[in-house]
Design an enzyme around this catalytic site. Structure first.
Site, mmCIF file in Angstrom:
data_model
loop_
_atom_site.group_PDB
_atom_site.id
_atom_site.type_symbol
_atom_site.label_atom_id
_atom_site.label_comp_id
_atom_site.label_asym_id
_atom_site.label_seq_id
_atom_site.Cartn_x
_atom_site.Cartn_y
_atom_site.Cartn_z
ATOM 1 N N GLU A 150 0.815 -1.218 0.000
ATOM 2 C CA GLU A 150 0.000 0.000 0.000
ATOM 3 C C GLU A 150 0.843 1.261 0.000
ATOM 4 O O GLU A 150 0.521 2.248 -0.681
ATOM 5 C CB GLU A 150 -0.951 0.012 1.199
ATOM 6 C CG GLU A 150 -2.128 -0.963 1.071
ATOM 7 C CD GLU A 150 -1.790 -2.395 1.427
ATOM 8 O OE1 GLU A 150 -0.620 -2.669 1.793
ATOM 9 O OE2 GLU A 150 -2.673 -3.264 1.328
ATOM 10 N N HIS A 209 -11.242 -4.009 9.913
ATOM 11 C CA HIS A 209 -11.831 -3.923 8.580
ATOM 12 C C HIS A 209 -13.051 -3.017 8.524
ATOM 13 O O HIS A 209 -13.877 -3.154 7.635
ATOM 14 C CB HIS A 209 -12.219 -5.326 8.068
ATOM 15 C CG HIS A 209 -11.085 -6.090 7.470
ATOM 16 N ND1 HIS A 209 -9.948 -6.402 8.164
ATOM 17 C CD2 HIS A 209 -10.890 -6.591 6.214
ATOM 18 C CE1 HIS A 209 -9.119 -7.089 7.379
ATOM 19 N NE2 HIS A 209 -9.668 -7.216 6.196
#
Ligand code: TPP
Ligand code: TPP
Ligand code: MG
Ligand code: MG
Lengths: 352, 321, 352, 321
Positions: free
Chosen positions: C60, C129
């Site tokens: 990322e 999440h």
């Protein structure tokens, strides 16, 4: 009076905490080095050894995980980042793991860690070395966030943070390091989550964080001769936030200025103002005013930095606006101690 | 490009960097260059001998210690000094200072002090160069410390996976601020060996020997330009001054006097001088030219206007293009 | 009416933007994959090729830099993160580089990038999440931050974001993906920085973001029979923040509830409440009320998640408190469509 | 520990993991286990053959696909199922679900779904183990995708630099969700080779051959336990079901039927069965024992209470210890 600088107070707190509890350790790039993180870790490696006062590669993300892993054996690591900006590389471990560690394993694990994040400012620290991101950490459930503004609190809150079983982010403003004050010799804690009325007053409350407490006190001092008594509340801690002390002050004065070292927009001041409004709405005569950084990155050149950072005068103007004082009556700002206002004091001579 | 090292040119480039850094160091205590400055004195051979092999359209990226890379790539000296002086005429209009140099005309895209921060950006530029088929190569300079950052690994992995035209250049001066290698990185392992993790080509050479740098660079650039994928170069070198600032820091004690001495004797400029590159008369003329250029650039920088505080909010959000 | 789901609207916006401008590209792990980021990128790689619709390793941080580097050749990358939580690994590149890119090089560079961040919720997404960190990005100077709540805006704001020369963070709530609405066929932009009165009303303003707009509309619907007319302001964008629309509404109604998808403390709601208080203090009859997540990590078990997420009833209660309605008179909450309230709609059957 | 692979024990461990995963997959569509679940069916040999060589005091860490590691390390089955069912009796009291398993008694410290997230934590545990001289080894399991994260590199670098007792175990199932290796990682390079970047020992073996895993693990653990520093193991294996959830996903088309077929024929459990480990009667008894255990654990999990919503704020900040 036992006068010590803010930096010395941190060093003393660390040293005493290391001596007091063998589980405490300090880590970060340069921590055991000869300049010792602006003096705050100087000599500690010599006394406690390179395991407990530990150098680290420049791997901010993983370093955070290393420290977290060491808590499994009961250690209580203190991580040092020379600039808040470097902690930005560690956000995954800090936010996704450390902050949630206790919760997401149903209380079976704990992350008793301290993150010392130093806010850079001045002498062209510029866009990547002067962020003041306390609002981020305060926003993340699981952290406590402390912002001492005095040497006494620096030591006491560091010790309290080390002894706390939550991960604690300690935001230390570089411009406080040279400030001196009374620091008790013994090992003591300053409870996290308690604001402090740094100066009592009747006409307006200035709720300030970190270095803005210094500016607020300056402003209060300069407004006093005009008959305006400013109450300065040193927030000291964002999480837990001491809404009681804050709102009690607002209830007394009816006016609130919030002064934070970070960006105003979506910053810590928004929360403080919102909490005060929620809890003391009936007492507020006008809307709270926020002071902090504009929504721009930090410029490097002093020609812009001087305009970028708010100072006592800005607080004075805000208070004047609230209490209805003609701003023309405000005292003229003191001239800078050098060609620019980009150093904390005259003794400061160049790069950090 | 290619061919034997053009030692006189490299000497001139290195000497110019040295003299500029010395001039900055001399004036720094005046307190007018109000930003952190990381000097590259002692490390001039790598920037000079690598950048001399690059086309203007090749793109260079650097970190905090970037003056040498900027200058060797042809970055404008006046704009750099004006930047250090915080002026509107600075290459980053004073917003960035020494740590954010840029000269797009010269193909020096950006330097930035967050360790390893520009490495993925260089890889991205190489990626889009392949999309555009521009033939442009990305070269990114960084220190031994920066190789400890995860972004370096992620960048090498991707550059290797896509065979991108990137040259990674590590200037290994054996220290990250005051920390020696021990404990930071595995003992007895060369940084060049990190390339093996990605089946990437790599080499190691003496970073204080301009000819050696040139030769290693020539092989690496040839590899990269031929589309064989990225390449990692590691050069040993040494920083003479303190990590940040204009003074020696021998007194701090993290480097032994013997070590400092040995490296000073391995001065990359002295080496070429010993090899009689160039002759004494030539060198005098060169010194005079450099001195004149430096004086003029300092004068221009110091005479330039500061940014207007009313423009504090400029360049935060670009106007729509 | 051209009914499309939120996910289809995003897909259509991406497809048209790719077709319209060869400099646009989309990247992220799974972007060209067979499930296409919940359908939002499905088929795009087939049409535009694997270079413009590009798979990525799970890197990322560096991926963000790759995209930033590609802007040097004029590209306008759209980065997709399947969860906001994964963008946390990219904070250095996003915050230290991308957001400041234009500024710190004195305007000589630009970072016309879009970050599509998807907020996870429900079916045990749990602590790592389901974060909704828009306040972080809004706090960082240099970003624009958009939070569409309708299919029409999803497409229009995505297109506007792609065409904007600032880096834009687009926060997409997973629970909006199945919602349908009228979506014009042509390529159009919805201007960033304009709030929208989603439902007019006289008695209280609910300023909501993203999925909380749906809850606010539900609450307004359910309060209407009681004679309480709620004005729902869909903020749509945090940066720029449309204070005018917000404050005009508050001036009309005298009451403000702020409902955000993130954590309340130091969250986006604090800024919205603070701005409204600063600009419309005289109109406020009571203090604004904030609704959002408590200061806890997201629990996985539905038994706790159902209590964790605020819903229409919470907004109803807040409005009742402001307008002086006896909460006992509020309608009973509708039963969940399944055993728990942890799915957006009955069609949802298990893991994302 | 050490010695030849105890194949009957490994068979039993693998079969138990398989049957538990199958039972979860079967019941998952009932909609009572309301959390994302990543099944390890097809990959049972690695957890079984590595964890069988660990002491209770050795510490295991894992990622999103962690059931096998948890079970093989001796994690409590009831607590795991209760966790999937979101109950207060779950190993993480329902707060974490399938992706946050923990059993400290068994030395299974933590799993977490953020890729590579637990890798540095495992290294930190190894660091403090050396401080405490506890002799405990850290073992961390992760997939091929996780090796693309910078944190993995930072962790390997530090573990190698300090010679820490860490065993890095990569289960290379050739996919990260639906993405094949190509473009994600350099072609023709083994993940085991990444260790070379840190002068770290490493090996690669067939992850569907329990004996091969055992042997590679034995060598690696011996190396780590003797204080020779960290070790990286790479095992090839294959996931049978969809990335997340209880169904096959052959229809998605990102893996060819031929590939799926070939790997199903390489079932690690079948392999031991073919090698006549154990006999048919023994296996029937084993199946019965496992089935009884599973039934009881499901019954207990489903009968257990949910967390009380009034405890929503519990475990955010620990009470002072
Ligand atoms: C992410 C990050 N962490 C820490 C720092 C502080 N820092 C500045 S320079 C430096 C040392 C870098 O060493 P190296 O990469 O070897 O470069 P050198 O200074 O030796 O040229 C460090 C740790 C930083 N700038 N960025
Ligand atoms: C930081 C981060 N990025 C992305 C994801 C989404 N994600 C979950 S599992 C996965 C694939 C991981 O592949 P691998 O590591 O090979 O493990 P496998 O699923 O194949 O066992 C991805 C990308 C994540 N969980 N964390
Ligand atoms: Mg170095
Ligand atoms: Mg995989």
């Amino acid at each position: 009076m036992r006068l010590r600088s803010f930096a010395e107070a941190i060093r003393e707190g660390l040293e005493q905490a290391l001596a007091d509890d063998p589980r405490v350790c300090v880590m970060g790039p340069g921590v055991p080095g000869p300049t010792g993180i602006f003096g705050t870790t100087r000599g500690l490696a010599e006394r406690f050894g390179p395991e407990r006062v530990m150098d680290m590669p420049s791997s901010e993300q993983a370093m955070t995980g290393f420290a977290l892993g060491a808590t499994l054996d009961g250690y209580r690591p203190v991580i040092v980042h020379m600039r808040v900006d470097f902690a930005v590389l560690a956000m995954d471990q800090m936010v996704n793991q450390v902050a949630k560690w206790h919760f997401m394993y149903g209380g079976r694990l704990r992350a008793p860690m301290v993150f010392r994040l130093i806010v850079g400012r001045g002498w062209g620290q510029g866009p990547q070395h002067s962020q003041s991101l306390q609002a981020w950490f305060a926003h993340v459930p699981g952290f406590k966030v402390a912002m001492p503004a005095s040497p006494r609190d620096a030591k006491g809150m560091l010790v309290a943070a080390i002894r706390d079983d939550s991960p604690v982010v300690l935001v230390e403003h570089r411009w406080l390091y040279g400030i001196t004050g009374d620091v008790p010799e013994e090992l003591y804690e300053t409870k996290l989550g308690e604001a402090r009325v740094a100066r009592p007053g009747r006409h307006a409350t200035v709720a300030a964080t970190s270095h803005m407490v210094i500016e607020a006190l300056r402003a209060a001092e300069r407004l006093a001769p005009l008959g305006i008594e400013v109450e300065v509340v040193d927030m000291r801690s964002l999480v837990p936030l001491d809404a009681d002390t804050l709102c009690a002050s607002v209830a007394r004065t009816g006016h609130l200025v919030v002064a934070d070292t970070g960006t105003i927009a979506f910053g810590a001041g928004a929360e403080i103002a919102a909490v005060a409004t929620e809890r003391a709405f009936a007492h507020l005569k006008k809307a709270p005013v926020r002071i902090g950084l504009p929504h721009f990155p930090s410029p490097t050149t002093p020609a812009l930095a001087d305009a970028f950072y708010p100072r006592a005068v800005d607080i004075e103007r805000a208070v004047a606006g609230l209490v209805g004082l003609d701003p023309a009556r405000l005292p003229v700002e003191e001239p800078p101690h050098g060609p620019w206002r980009d150093t904390p004091d005259p003794s400061f001579k160049g790069p950090y | 490009m290619g061919g034997p090292a053009p030692l006189p040119d490299l000497f001139a480039s290195m000497l110019r960097i040295r003299r500029i850094e010395e001039a900055i160091a001399k004036r720094y205590p005046e307190g007018e260059m109000r930003c952190p400055v990381h000097f590259c004195i002692g490390q001039e051979a790598v920037p000079a001998a690598i950048c001399a092999q690059l086309a203007r359209t090749d793109r260079v990226f650097s970190g905090h210690r970037s003056h040498g890379h900027y200058l060797a790539k042809g970055g404008d000296l006046r704009a750099m000094l004006a930047e250090l002086y915080g002026r509107e005429t600075g290459c980053a209009r004073g917003r960035g200072g020494s740590q954010h140099l840029i000269d797009l005309e010269a193909g020096f895209v950006a330097s930035a002090p967050i360790l390893a921060g520009t490495i993925p950006i260089a890889v991205g530029a190489a990626l889009s160069a392949t999309w555009r088929k521009s033939g442009s190569v990305s070269v990114v300079f960084f220190g031994d410390g920066a190789t400890e950052e995860g972004a370096f690994h992620e960048s090498m992995n991707f550059a290797a996976a896509r065979r991108l035209p990137v040259l990674f250049v590590c200037e290994n001066n054996a220290y990250s601020v005051h920390s020696a290698m021990e404990g930071r990185q595995p003992a007895g392992r060369r940084i060049a060996d990190m390339a093996k993790a990605y089946a990437m080509a790599s080499a190691h050479a003496d970073g204080n020997d301009a000819a050696a740098v040139w030769n290693a660079g020539a092989i690496a650039l040839d590899h990269v330009r031929k589309g064989n994928g990225p390449y990692l170069l590691e050069f040993d070198t040494y920083r003479w001054l303190e990590h940040c600032g204009p003074n020696p820091d021998d007194a701090l004690g993290y480097r032994t006097p013997a070590e400092i001495d040995a490296w000073r004797r391995r001065c990359p400029i002295e080496k070429l001088r010993r090899d009689s590159v160039p002759g004494a008369a030539e060198e005098r003329a060169l010194e005079a030219r450099i001195a004149a250029e430096i004086d003029a650039a300092f004068a221009a920088a110091r005479a330039a206007p500061f940014p207007d505080p009313r423009d504090l909010g400029a360049f935060v959000h670009p106007a729509r293009s």
